[in-house]
Write a protein that holds these residues in place. Structure first.
Motif, PDB file in Angstrom:
ATOM      1  N   ASP A   1      27.589  47.280  47.209  1.00  0.00           N
ATOM      2  CA  ASP A   1      28.916  46.421  47.028  1.00  0.00           C
ATOM      3  C   ASP A   1      28.408  45.155  45.988  1.00  0.00           C
ATOM      4  OD1 ASP A   1      31.422  44.985  47.064  1.00  0.00           O
ATOM      5  OD2 ASP A   1      31.457  44.583  49.192  1.00  0.00           O
TER       6      ASP A   1
ATOM      7  N   THR B   1      30.128  42.346  45.721  1.00  0.00           N
ATOM      8  CA  THR B   1      30.762  40.856  46.446  1.00  0.00           C
ATOM      9  C   THR B   1      29.661  39.918  46.916  1.00  0.00           C
ATOM     10  OG1 THR B   1      32.827  42.042  46.419  1.00  0.00           O
ATOM     11  CG2 THR B   1      32.567  39.840  47.575  1.00  0.00           C
TER      12      THR B   1
ATOM     13  N   TYR C   1      32.878  40.641  37.583  1.00  0.00           N
ATOM     14  CA  TYR C   1      31.811  41.671  37.512  1.00  0.00           C
ATOM     15  C   TYR C   1      32.075  42.887  37.135  1.00  0.00           C
ATOM     16  CZ  TYR C   1      33.350  42.052  42.026  1.00  0.00           C
ATOM     17  OH  TYR C   1      34.034  42.378  43.212  1.00  0.00           O
TER      18      TYR C   1
ATOM     19  N   GLN D   1      31.764  49.466  40.396  1.00  0.00           N
ATOM     20  CA  GLN D   1      32.884  48.416  40.853  1.00  0.00           C
ATOM     21  C   GLN D   1      33.066  47.432  39.794  1.00  0.00           C
ATOM     22  OE1 GLN D   1      31.315  46.298  44.158  1.00  0.00           O
ATOM     23  NE2 GLN D   1      31.906  47.828  45.567  1.00  0.00           N
TER      24      GLN D   1
ATOM     25  N   GLU E   1      36.057  37.106  41.730  1.00  0.00           N
ATOM     26  CA  GLU E   1      36.027  36.589  43.094  1.00  0.00           C
ATOM     27  C   GLU E   1      36.287  35.041  42.558  1.00  0.00           C
ATOM     28  OE1 GLU E   1      35.373  38.484  45.754  1.00  0.00           O
ATOM     29  OE2 GLU E   1      34.619  40.113  44.777  1.00  0.00           O
TER      30      GLU E   1
ATOM     31  N   GLY F   1      37.477  49.649  56.086  1.00  0.00           N
ATOM     32  CA  GLY F   1      36.796  48.765  54.397  1.00  0.00           C
ATOM     33  C   GLY F   1      37.111  47.389  54.434  1.00  0.00           C
TER      34      GLY F   1
ATOM     35  N   TYR G   1      34.005  42.267  55.938  1.00  0.00           N
ATOM     36  CA  TYR G   1      33.859  40.814  55.832  1.00  0.00           C
ATOM     37  C   TYR G   1      35.040  40.155  55.828  1.00  0.00           C
ATOM     38  CZ  TYR G   1      32.876  42.138  51.078  1.00  0.00           C
ATOM     39  OH  TYR G   1      32.924  42.810  49.866  1.00  0.00           O
ATOM     40  N   GLN G   2      36.229  40.692  55.604  1.00  0.00           N
ATOM     41  CA  GLN G   2      37.461  39.979  55.118  1.00  0.00           C
ATOM     42  C   GLN G   2      38.008  39.056  56.417  1.00  0.00           C
ATOM     43  OE1 GLN G   2      36.662  42.979  54.053  1.00  0.00           O
ATOM     44  NE2 GLN G   2      36.510  42.855  51.953  1.00  0.00           N
TER      45      GLN G   2
ATOM     46  N   ARG H   1      40.323  47.042  46.643  1.00  0.00           N
ATOM     47  CA  ARG H   1      40.442  46.481  47.928  1.00  0.00           C
ATOM     48  C   ARG H   1      39.949  44.765  47.756  1.00  0.00           C
ATOM     49  NH1 ARG H   1      38.155  50.684  50.239  1.00  0.00           N
ATOM     50  NH2 ARG H   1      39.786  51.932  51.576  1.00  0.00           N
ATOM     51  N   GLY H   2      40.480  43.970  48.616  1.00  0.00           N
ATOM     52  CA  GLY H   2      40.037  42.824  48.406  1.00  0.00           C
ATOM     53  C   GLY H   2      40.421  42.176  49.561  1.00  0.00           C
ATOM     54  N   GLY H   3      40.122  40.771  49.548  1.00  0.00           N
ATOM     55  CA  GLY H   3      40.810  39.676  50.611  1.00  0.00           C
ATOM     56  C   GLY H   3      40.108  38.494  50.448  1.00  0.00           C
TER      57      GLY H   3
ATOM     58  N   TYR I   1      37.502  35.725  52.566  1.00  0.00           N
ATOM     59  CA  TYR I   1      36.092  35.840  53.214  1.00  0.00           C
ATOM     60  C   TYR I   1      35.375  34.753  53.142  1.00  0.00           C
ATOM     61  CZ  TYR I   1      34.185  36.587  48.496  1.00  0.00           C
ATOM     62  OH  TYR I   1      33.814  36.421  47.363  1.00  0.00           O
TER      63      TYR I   1
ATOM     64  N   GLY J   1      38.833  37.330  46.808  1.00  0.00           N
ATOM     65  CA  GLY J   1      38.562  38.198  45.623  1.00  0.00           C
ATOM     66  C   GLY J   1      38.993  39.828  45.909  1.00  0.00           C
ATOM     67  N   PHE J   2      38.772  40.457  44.884  1.00  0.00           N
ATOM     68  CA  PHE J   2      39.041  42.019  44.693  1.00  0.00           C
ATOM     69  C   PHE J   2      38.275  42.642  43.995  1.00  0.00           C
ATOM     70  CE2 PHE J   2      41.178  40.716  40.954  1.00  0.00           C
ATOM     71  CZ  PHE J   2      40.935  41.844  40.112  1.00  0.00           C
ATOM     72  N   THR J   3      37.968  44.168  44.417  1.00  0.00           N
ATOM     73  CA  THR J   3      36.992  45.016  43.695  1.00  0.00           C
ATOM     74  C   THR J   3      37.851  46.071  43.500  1.00  0.00           C
ATOM     75  OG1 THR J   3      35.221  44.252  45.191  1.00  0.00           O
ATOM     76  CG2 THR J   3      34.913  46.347  43.799  1.00  0.00           C
TER      77      THR J   3
ATOM     78  N   TYR K   1      37.967  50.188  42.006  1.00  0.00           N
ATOM     79  CA  TYR K   1      36.914  51.413  42.026  1.00  0.00           C
ATOM     80  C   TYR K   1      37.246  52.075  40.568  1.00  0.00           C
ATOM     81  CZ  TYR K   1      36.974  49.628  46.963  1.00  0.00           C
ATOM     82  OH  TYR K   1      37.019  48.886  47.915  1.00  0.00           O
TER      83      TYR K   1
END
Ligand SMILES: N[C@@H](Cc1c[nH]c[nH+]1)C(=O)O
Length: 368
Positions: free
Chosen positions: A82, A84, A106, A126, A130, A262, A265-266, A284-286, A288, A299-301, A303
């Motif tokens: 990952d 993040t 990124y 990814q 962020e 998933g 850590y959020q 996904r994101g959130g 943290y 942030g979000f990532t 796929y």
């Protein structure tokens, strides 16, 4: 015959031109959107010290990562699963002095030792953003809206965002709906499987209404507000409402407050992105906190492999064959207008078989 030594390990594959082109197009479209919104791209390395990947975010396990010993330092390195946490490291170290909020983007490959049944790929591209220095509803609203824009730019339709509250059980168990410490995990598990009977048996009867506070956002939010008698969730629910208002009708919004798959850590807010034709999640994101410095971030990532599969096939530009001795200025002119060119290397070539539709004749592209 394929020599067995040419076979690729399970979950790893070559991307041939058509598939690679889809990925490149989707990637460019998304990266452009992030750049246009003020996110600067950084490029962390593919592998780094295992200990540094593990400490940046709560709940990250390096057991899922490919690990090896570095012959130079004799320390254990891990291949990132990952990106993040790496952005967290950059924000906490080399960019600790950069003004906040810090906006970073990124894009890069990640690997996993074990894939899931739903998605057997062990290498995943990814791409994400962020926003470091804020985990407010305003920051989360910016991030979700940006993710939705990026998916639109990649050509996806039918986009939906599923909100969740990753720390919901912890928040409620602290006071409003107390649970014995040893039953918290059990209650979480029963909520995961949405098993009402199991939830009661585990002593989580008070949590039952949560199972029904899911679905289209407005309705589910009303239900959650009704069961939040003590107001323990008020700030979170107000936050969700503000984020939803920011997204407006650019995406369909649903709420599944107990979803935590998933979201290792959020903190108070998490979201999963879906789109028409994308198998599983598109991203996904959130919110943290970055381990080590405890700075808030959102942030979000995305796929990209999954997105590219569902994105429209990019149009291939027309290709013009350049016979030996061709007019270089004419070829430059055609390329600047979007043509692809292919130079003749020998007399026995078949331009059509090589994908050409035209040939350069008298400084112009003539149909083959
Ligand atoms: N990197 C996380 C999503 C995320 C980015 N920022 C915050 N959360 C994932 O891939 O699931």
């Amino acid at each position: 015959m394929t020599d067995t030594s040419d076979l690729l390990p399970e979950g790893l594959e070559d991307r041939l031109p058509a598939s690679a082109a889809r990925i490149t197009t989707a990637m460019r479209a998304c990266l452009d959107v992030l750049d246009q919104h003020g996110y600067d791209r950084v490029r962390p390395p593919l592998l780094e010290f295992e200990s540094s990947l593990a400490r940046r975010m709560q709940g990250i396990s390096t057991k899922q990562m490919f690990r090896l010993t570095d012959p130079a330092s004799l320390r254990t390195l891990a291949l990132r699963s990952d990106i993040t946490p790496q952005i967290g490291r950059i924000a906490a170290t080399s960019m600790a002095g950069a003004p906040r909020p810090l906006r970073l983007a990124y894009c890069g490959d990640t690997t996993l030792i074990r894939a899931s049944q739903l998605d057997p790929a062990r290498e995943r591209l990814q791409l994400g953003a962020e926003l470091i220095g804020a985990d407010t509803a305003a920051a989360a609203g910016e991030i979700v809206a940006l993710a939705v824009r990026a998916l639109h730019a990649a050509g996806l339709t039918g986009i939906s965002v599923d909100f969740t509250l990753p720390d919901l059980v912890d928040t409620l168990a602290a006071k409003a709906m107390p649970l014995a410490p040893e039953t918290v995990e059990q209650v979480r598990r029963e909520l995961d499987t949405k098993d009402a009977g199991g939830l009661k048996a585990a002593g989580g009867e008070a949590y039952l209404p949560l199972l029904y506070a899911t679905g289209p956002f407005d309705k589910a939010l009303t239900k959650l507000r009704e069961l939040d008698a003590g107001g323990a969730l008020k700030s979170r629910l107000d936050g969700l409402e503000a984020i939803a208002a920011r997204i407006g009708d650019t995406a369909r919004i649903t709420l599944d407050p107990t979803e935590r798959h998933g979201f290792e850590y959020q903190s108070w807010f998490g979201f999963t992105l879906y789109a028409h034709g994308v198998r599983g999640a598109a991203g996904r994101g959130g919110t943290y906190r970055i381990g080590g410095c405890d700075e808030a971030a959102t942030g979000f990532t995305l796929y990209v492999d999954a997105i590219a599969e569902a994105a429209p096939q990019p149009e291939t530009s027309r290709t013009v064959y350049l016979p030996t001795g061709f007019d270089a200025a004419a070829a430059d002119r055609l390329r600047s207008k979007g043509w692809r060119t292919l130079e003749q290397l020998s007399d026995d070539e078949d331009p059509s078989a090589l994908g050409c539709t035209h040939i350069l004749e008298n400084g112009e592209a003539a149909e083959l």
